[in-house]
Scaffold this motif. Structure first.
Motif, PDB file in Angstrom:
ATOM      1  N   LEU A 218       0.827  -1.202   0.000  1.00 26.62           N
ATOM      2  CA  LEU A 218       0.000   0.000   0.000  1.00 26.62           C
ATOM      3  C   LEU A 218       0.864   1.256   0.000  1.00 26.62           C
ATOM      4  O   LEU A 218       1.957   1.277   0.551  1.00 26.62           O
ATOM      5  N   ARG A 219       0.322   2.287  -0.613  1.00 32.29           N
ATOM      6  CA  ARG A 219       0.940   3.618  -0.552  1.00 32.29           C
ATOM      7  C   ARG A 219      -0.169   4.617  -0.233  1.00 32.29           C
ATOM      8  O   ARG A 219      -1.179   4.675  -0.946  1.00 32.29           O
ATOM      9  N   ARG A 220       0.011   5.373   0.825  1.00 32.15           N
ATOM     10  CA  ARG A 220      -1.032   6.327   1.225  1.00 32.15           C
ATOM     11  C   ARG A 220      -1.256   7.363   0.126  1.00 32.15           C
ATOM     12  O   ARG A 220      -0.310   7.942  -0.408  1.00 32.15           O
ATOM     13  N   SER A 221      -2.547   7.583  -0.193  1.00 32.79           N
ATOM     14  CA  SER A 221      -2.884   8.608  -1.172  1.00 32.79           C
ATOM     15  C   SER A 221      -3.775   9.669  -0.537  1.00 32.79           C
ATOM     16  O   SER A 221      -3.546  10.860  -0.712  1.00 32.79           O
ATOM     17  N   ASP A 222      -4.791   9.237   0.195  1.00 31.05           N
ATOM     18  CA  ASP A 222      -5.692  10.168   0.874  1.00 31.05           C
ATOM     19  C   ASP A 222      -5.874   9.715   2.318  1.00 31.05           C
ATOM     20  O   ASP A 222      -5.734   8.535   2.644  1.00 31.05           O
ATOM     21  N   SER A 223      -6.187  10.644   3.185  1.00 33.05           N
ATOM     22  CA  SER A 223      -6.430  10.290   4.584  1.00 33.05           C
ATOM     23  C   SER A 223      -7.711   9.474   4.693  1.00 33.05           C
ATOM     24  O   SER A 223      -8.656   9.651   3.908  1.00 33.05           O
ATOM     25  N   GLY A 224      -7.727   8.552   5.657  1.00 28.32           N
ATOM     26  CA  GLY A 224      -8.909   7.739   5.881  1.00 28.32           C
ATOM     27  C   GLY A 224      -9.019   6.534   4.980  1.00 28.32           C
ATOM     28  O   GLY A 224     -10.036   5.833   4.993  1.00 28.32           O
ATOM     29  N   GLY A 225      -7.977   6.232   4.206  1.00 26.04           N
ATOM     30  CA  GLY A 225      -8.016   5.094   3.297  1.00 26.04           C
ATOM     31  C   GLY A 225      -7.482   3.823   3.929  1.00 26.04           C
ATOM     32  O   GLY A 225      -7.352   3.708   5.156  1.00 26.04           O
ATOM     33  N   MET A 226      -7.165   2.849   3.070  1.00 30.34           N
ATOM     34  CA  MET A 226      -6.670   1.562   3.546  1.00 30.34           C
ATOM     35  C   MET A 226      -5.385   1.706   4.359  1.00 30.34           C
ATOM     36  O   MET A 226      -5.219   1.072   5.411  1.00 30.34           O
ATOM     37  N   PHE A 227      -4.474   2.541   3.862  1.00 26.41           N
ATOM     38  CA  PHE A 227      -3.208   2.720   4.566  1.00 26.41           C
ATOM     39  C   PHE A 227      -3.449   3.173   5.996  1.00 26.41           C
ATOM     40  O   PHE A 227      -2.880   2.630   6.946  1.00 26.41           O
ATOM     41  N   ASP A 228      -4.285   4.180   6.165  1.00 30.09           N
ATOM     42  CA  ASP A 228      -4.539   4.715   7.503  1.00 30.09           C
ATOM     43  C   ASP A 228      -5.250   3.703   8.390  1.00 30.09           C
ATOM     44  O   ASP A 228      -5.079   3.712   9.619  1.00 30.09           O
ATOM     45  N   THR A 229      -6.044   2.815   7.788  1.00 29.91           N
ATOM     46  CA  THR A 229      -6.698   1.767   8.574  1.00 29.91           C
ATOM     47  C   THR A 229      -5.657   0.876   9.235  1.00 29.91           C
ATOM     48  O   THR A 229      -5.738   0.568  10.441  1.00 29.91           O
ATOM     49  N   TYR A 230      -4.652   0.468   8.474  1.00 28.25           N
ATOM     50  CA  TYR A 230      -3.626  -0.404   9.032  1.00 28.25           C
ATOM     51  C   TYR A 230      -2.669   0.362   9.951  1.00 28.25           C
ATOM     52  O   TYR A 230      -2.212  -0.180  10.960  1.00 28.25           O
ATOM     53  N   ALA A 231      -2.398   1.628   9.621  1.00 27.00           N
ATOM     54  CA  ALA A 231      -1.562   2.441  10.507  1.00 27.00           C
ATOM     55  C   ALA A 231      -2.252   2.620  11.853  1.00 27.00           C
ATOM     56  O   ALA A 231      -1.608   2.557  12.911  1.00 27.00           O
ATOM     57  N   GLY A 232      -3.570   2.818  11.838  1.00 31.33           N
ATOM     58  CA  GLY A 232      -4.324   2.944  13.084  1.00 31.33           C
ATOM     59  C   GLY A 232      -4.337   1.646  13.872  1.00 31.33           C
ATOM     60  O   GLY A 232      -4.296   1.650  15.107  1.00 31.33           O
ATOM     61  N   SER A 233      -4.378   0.521  13.143  1.00 24.21           N
ATOM     62  CA  SER A 233      -4.333  -0.782  13.797  1.00 24.21           C
ATOM     63  C   SER A 233      -3.008  -0.963  14.526  1.00 24.21           C
ATOM     64  O   SER A 233      -2.962  -1.457  15.665  1.00 24.21           O
ATOM     65  N   PHE A 234      -1.918  -0.558  13.877  1.00 21.79           N
ATOM     66  CA  PHE A 234      -0.615  -0.641  14.535  1.00 21.79           C
ATOM     67  C   PHE A 234      -0.614   0.175  15.821  1.00 21.79           C
ATOM     68  O   PHE A 234      -0.165  -0.294  16.875  1.00 21.79           O
ATOM     69  N   ASP A 235      -1.107   1.412  15.743  1.00 19.85           N
ATOM     70  CA  ASP A 235      -1.104   2.280  16.927  1.00 19.85           C
ATOM     71  C   ASP A 235      -1.914   1.666  18.069  1.00 19.85           C
ATOM     72  O   ASP A 235      -1.523   1.764  19.236  1.00 19.85           O
ATOM     73  N   ALA A 236      -3.041   1.023  17.731  1.00 17.46           N
ATOM     74  CA  ALA A 236      -3.881   0.425  18.759  1.00 17.46           C
ATOM     75  C   ALA A 236      -3.153  -0.718  19.469  1.00 17.46           C
ATOM     76  O   ALA A 236      -3.221  -0.854  20.699  1.00 17.46           O
ATOM     77  N   VAL A 237      -2.437  -1.543  18.708  1.00 19.65           N
ATOM     78  CA  VAL A 237      -1.664  -2.632  19.314  1.00 19.65           C
ATOM     79  C   VAL A 237      -0.499  -2.063  20.117  1.00 19.65           C
ATOM     80  O   VAL A 237      -0.209  -2.517  21.231  1.00 19.65           O
ATOM     81  N   TRP A 238       0.151  -1.072  19.574  1.00 17.43           N
ATOM     82  CA  TRP A 238       1.313  -0.463  20.234  1.00 17.43           C
ATOM     83  C   TRP A 238       0.946   0.042  21.636  1.00 17.43           C
ATOM     84  O   TRP A 238       1.726  -0.097  22.588  1.00 17.43           O
ATOM     85  N   ASP A 239      -0.231   0.620  21.759  1.00 19.45           N
ATOM     86  CA  ASP A 239      -0.666   1.165  23.049  1.00 19.45           C
ATOM     87  C   ASP A 239      -0.843   0.078  24.109  1.00 19.45           C
ATOM     88  O   ASP A 239      -0.811   0.375  25.303  1.00 19.45           O
ATOM     89  N   THR A 240      -1.055  -1.167  23.674  1.00 19.48           N
ATOM     90  CA  THR A 240      -1.241  -2.264  24.636  1.00 19.48           C
ATOM     91  C   THR A 240       0.055  -3.021  24.911  1.00 19.48           C
ATOM     92  O   THR A 240       0.095  -3.892  25.794  1.00 19.48           O
ATOM     93  N   ALA A 241       1.107  -2.716  24.170  1.00 21.29           N
ATOM     94  CA  ALA A 241       2.329  -3.516  24.206  1.00 21.29           C
ATOM     95  C   ALA A 241       3.251  -3.120  25.373  1.00 21.29           C
ATOM     96  O   ALA A 241       3.163  -2.018  25.922  1.00 21.29           O
ATOM     97  N   THR A 242       4.150  -4.040  25.723  1.00 29.96           N
ATOM     98  CA  THR A 242       5.060  -3.882  26.857  1.00 29.96           C
ATOM     99  C   THR A 242       6.460  -3.560  26.374  1.00 29.96           C
ATOM    100  O   THR A 242       7.032  -4.316  25.575  1.00 29.96           O
ATOM    101  N   PRO A 243       7.066  -2.472  26.870  1.00 30.45           N
ATOM    102  CA  PRO A 243       8.435  -2.115  26.433  1.00 30.45           C
ATOM    103  C   PRO A 243       9.457  -3.198  26.786  1.00 30.45           C
ATOM    104  O   PRO A 243       9.383  -3.827  27.848  1.00 30.45           O
ATOM    105  N   VAL A 244      10.380  -3.420  25.868  1.00 30.57           N
ATOM    106  CA  VAL A 244      11.485  -4.358  26.101  1.00 30.57           C
ATOM    107  C   VAL A 244      12.660  -3.554  26.627  1.00 30.57           C
ATOM    108  O   VAL A 244      13.019  -2.517  26.053  1.00 30.57           O
ATOM    109  N   ARG A 245      13.253  -4.022  27.699  1.00 25.18           N
ATOM    110  CA  ARG A 245      14.384  -3.320  28.295  1.00 25.18           C
ATOM    111  C   ARG A 245      15.695  -3.918  27.816  1.00 25.18           C
ATOM    112  O   ARG A 245      15.804  -5.101  27.572  1.00 25.18           O
ATOM    113  N   GLU A 246      16.694  -3.050  27.706  1.00 23.73           N
ATOM    114  CA  GLU A 246      18.022  -3.501  27.313  1.00 23.73           C
ATOM    115  C   GLU A 246      18.655  -4.289  28.444  1.00 23.73           C
ATOM    116  O   GLU A 246      18.577  -3.904  29.617  1.00 23.73           O
ATOM    117  N   GLU A 247      19.260  -5.427  28.120  1.00 21.42           N
ATOM    118  CA  GLU A 247      19.904  -6.246  29.149  1.00 21.42           C
ATOM    119  C   GLU A 247      21.385  -5.910  29.259  1.00 21.42           C
ATOM    120  O   GLU A 247      22.016  -5.508  28.316  1.00 21.42           O
TER     121      GLU A 247
END
Length: 247
Positions: A218-247
């Motif tokens: 996909l390549r974003r062309s207009d806001s609210g399209g397929m690209f933004d749907t998947y970008a929003g999905s990433f953000d939603a998962v990211w907000d629930t995810a746990t940071p990995v710490r450097e060992e």
């Protein structure tokens, strides 16, 4: 292995790396990798480069004989691939290399990237060093959703071990300025590889390993399209995810 056919075509036309890069709108480093390392560009770029050089695209990059994108049916759909395995890893690498603002990766493991391109962490550090925000979300191997995916794909505990291996690959990036690595415990409907306004989305099909499932570019062309749907999905998962710490 160097791409001697491409090298000869450029020499015959007097094309420099920078000149061809400007013509096909990629970084000159990408063209250098095509010539000296035998990398394969994404199909749309390969078509434009071949037309510019007056060559047959599949003669310059034989690997593209196996990648069969469908004709775009929307402005945002660049290509559709039958299977992830049909796509050269160089397609991912070139897309990430061109990123200037955002790199987002949402997967369970996707260790094929590190296996095929061991310099991936160096590439991500380079992009982050140039101001690109890099976010990597990989599967929590202890998540019941990861374990269920292994059962559905008849992969057993293999997917859990691959998630642990992915964590080993990405953990060295934790603490790198501009790079964040997290683990997520969500049901993964699609793996997402985003670089600025481009994304490769690997669908997940019940009972099928990700390498055998379709991918749309996909390549974003207009806001609210397929690209933004998947970008929003990433953000939603990211907000629930746990940071990995450097060992």
């Amino acid at each position: 292995m160097p791409n001697e056919r491409l090298r000869a075509a450029m020499a015959a036309g007097g094309w420099t790396y920078s000149a061809l890069a400007d013509k096909v709108e990629v970084d000159p480093k990408s063209v250098e990798r095509w010539v000296n390392q035998g990398r394969t560009p994404r199909r749309a770029t390969a078509v434009l480069a071949a037309e510019t050089l007056g060559e047959d695209m599949r003669a310059l990059w034989p690997a593209l004989r196996q990648a069969r994108p469908a004709r775009a049916v929307t402005a945002e759909l660049v290509a559709l691939y039958n299977k992830r395995a049909d796509i050269p890893v160089s397609t991912y690498v070139d897309m990430l290399t061109q990123a200037r603002e955002h790199i987002d990766v949402l997967v369970y493991a996707a260790i094929f990237l590190h296996e095929a391109y061991p310099q991936l962490n160096d590439l991500l550090r380079e992009r982050a060093g140039d101001g690109c925000a890099v976010r990597i979300a990989i599967g929590d191997p202890d998540s019941p959703h990861v374990q269920q995916r292994g059962e559905e794909e008849r992969f057993g505990h293999g997917i859990e071990s691959r998630c642990r291996l992915a964590l080993m690959h990405y953990r060295p990036l934790a603490g790198t300025p501009g790079v964040e690595v997290r683990t997520h415990a969500t049901t993964l409907y699609n793996s997402i590889y985003r670089a600025d306004d481009q994304a490769l989305v690997n669908a997940h099909v019940w009972g099928v390993n990700a390498y055998g499932a379709p991918v749309w570019h996909l390549r974003r062309s207009d806001s609210g399209g397929m690209f933004d749907t998947y970008a929003g999905s990433f953000d939603a998962v990211w907000d629930t995810a746990t940071p990995v710490r450097e060992e």
